[in-house]
Design an enzyme around this catalytic site. Structure first.
Site, PDB file in Angstrom:
ATOM      1  N   PRO A   2      69.508  67.093  50.488  1.00 55.44           N
ATOM      2  CA  PRO A   2      68.271  67.705  50.104  1.00 55.44           C
ATOM      3  C   PRO A   2      67.801  68.739  51.078  1.00 55.44           C
ATOM      4  O   PRO A   2      67.684  68.497  52.263  1.00 55.44           O
ATOM      5  CB  PRO A   2      67.313  66.546  50.071  1.00 55.44           C
ATOM      6  CG  PRO A   2      68.106  65.320  50.316  1.00 55.44           C
ATOM      7  CD  PRO A   2      69.391  65.737  50.836  1.00 55.44           C
ATOM      8  N   GLU A   3      67.525  69.902  50.550  1.00 61.62           N
ATOM      9  CA  GLU A   3      66.716  70.897  51.272  1.00 61.62           C
ATOM     10  C   GLU A   3      65.333  70.823  50.649  1.00 61.62           C
ATOM     11  O   GLU A   3      65.065  69.935  49.850  1.00 61.62           O
ATOM     12  CB  GLU A   3      67.350  72.284  51.144  1.00 61.62           C
ATOM     13  CG  GLU A   3      68.776  72.319  51.683  1.00 61.62           C
ATOM     14  CD  GLU A   3      69.412  73.693  51.652  1.00 61.62           C
ATOM     15  OE1 GLU A   3      68.722  74.680  51.907  1.00 61.62           O
ATOM     16  OE2 GLU A   3      70.619  73.772  51.346  1.00 61.62           O
TER      17      GLU A   3
END
Length: 271
Positions: A2-3
């Site tokens: 996840p960004e």
DNA sequence: AGCTCACCCTGCGAGC
DNA sequence: TGCTCGCAGGGTGAGC
């Protein structure tokens, strides 16, 4: 992994089902995350009513009347809101059972994620205190990027991925934003003019907003709080497209190593 | 202070 | 089939 767009997508998918729910039980199956889950975590969270589901950079902040659970998904983490009796699978490390029987479940094969318990202002927490402004804030503008890059010899891509300087941008969106801005990832940060800083900031904001609208990128295992995959990976201009043609100039997209990470860019239109 | 590097951990695909 | 290697969306801390 996840960004910011994946974390924000997770936040949005969880919020409606969690707010107002009370935690009636907590099970920790493995405390060995990036930092160990503190021994008092279960007792503190049990009995708490969830009031907010927030985000700061790539951290999720589940706010309750007892304190805040600060959750990082690391490289392989996901936070899922699942029905009662959903079978536990490998790497389901933490469950919070809610008063309607549903379960908020933390799953993370690589255990690069983390869960902290905060009482007090989360902004004062050491992991959050030094973070750069959110990309969506007006404070994050061309002048800001220009100022923080003065005197920095590191490649501009490293600046984008440094959470003390720019938040929320990871390896995918750094490559994507630099391509959108027409900037070579390897050029020293201090060489960027004000005009190029403005263009890059605009590209970061637009890239993240587009990725959020697409529900994030699911390269392998990312899913949001309801188990849905994102589809931004199908829209990526350079990430994962080495050897293919640049959609803007027709040049060949290249893969290079910067630090220990892969960078994708088009030598034809990124100068 | 800025920068580079090693490292945390599991899983998967490629190549032999 | 089974092995070894390299790579994966992140981030910290040591050592220059």
């Amino acid at each position: 992994m996840p960004e910011l767009p994946e974390v924000e997508t997770t936040r949005r998918s969880l919020e409606p089902g969690l707010v107002g729910r009370r935690v009636v039980g907590v099970t920790v199956r493995d405390r060995r995350l990036r930092w160990p889950i503190v021994p008092e975590f279960e007792a503190r969270l049990t009995g708490a009513t969830i009031a907010t589901v927030g985000r700061r950079a790539k951290y999720l902040l589940v706010g309750t009347d007892h304190g805040i659970a600060m959750i990082h998904l690391g490289m392989s983490g996901s936070l899922l809101h699942v029905p009662a009796d959903t079978p536990v699978v490998k790497h389901d490390h933490v469950d919070a059972v809610l008063d309607d029987g549903s379960i908020l479940r933390f799953h993370d094969p690589r255990r690069f994620g983390s869960i902290h318990w905060i009482e007090g202002d989360p902004a004062d927490h050491p992991l959050l205190a030094a973070l750069a402004p959110e990309p969506s804030e007006t404070e994050f503008d061309g002048a800001y990027l220009h100022r923080i890059t003065r005197g920095r010899a590191v490649a501009i891509k490293h600046v984008l991925m440094n959470g003390q300087l720019v938040t929320g941008v990871g390896n995918i969106y750094a490559s994507e934003a630099l391509h959108l801005a027409g900037i070579n990832p390897k050029i020293p940060a201090r060489r960027l003019s004000m005009g190029r800083c403005e263009r890059l900031v605009d590209a970061v904001k637009r890239t993240l907003a587009r990725a959020i609208a697409a529900g994030g990128s699911s390269l392998r295992d990312y899913v949001d709080g309801a188990g849905n995959r994102g589809h931004f990976q199908t829209e990526s201009a350079v990430y994962g497209r080495d050897g293919e043609a640049c959609l803007r100039c027709g040049g060949t997209i290249r893969l290079v190593r910067q630090g220990q990470r892969s960078t994708y860019y088009c030598p034809g239109c990124q100068k």
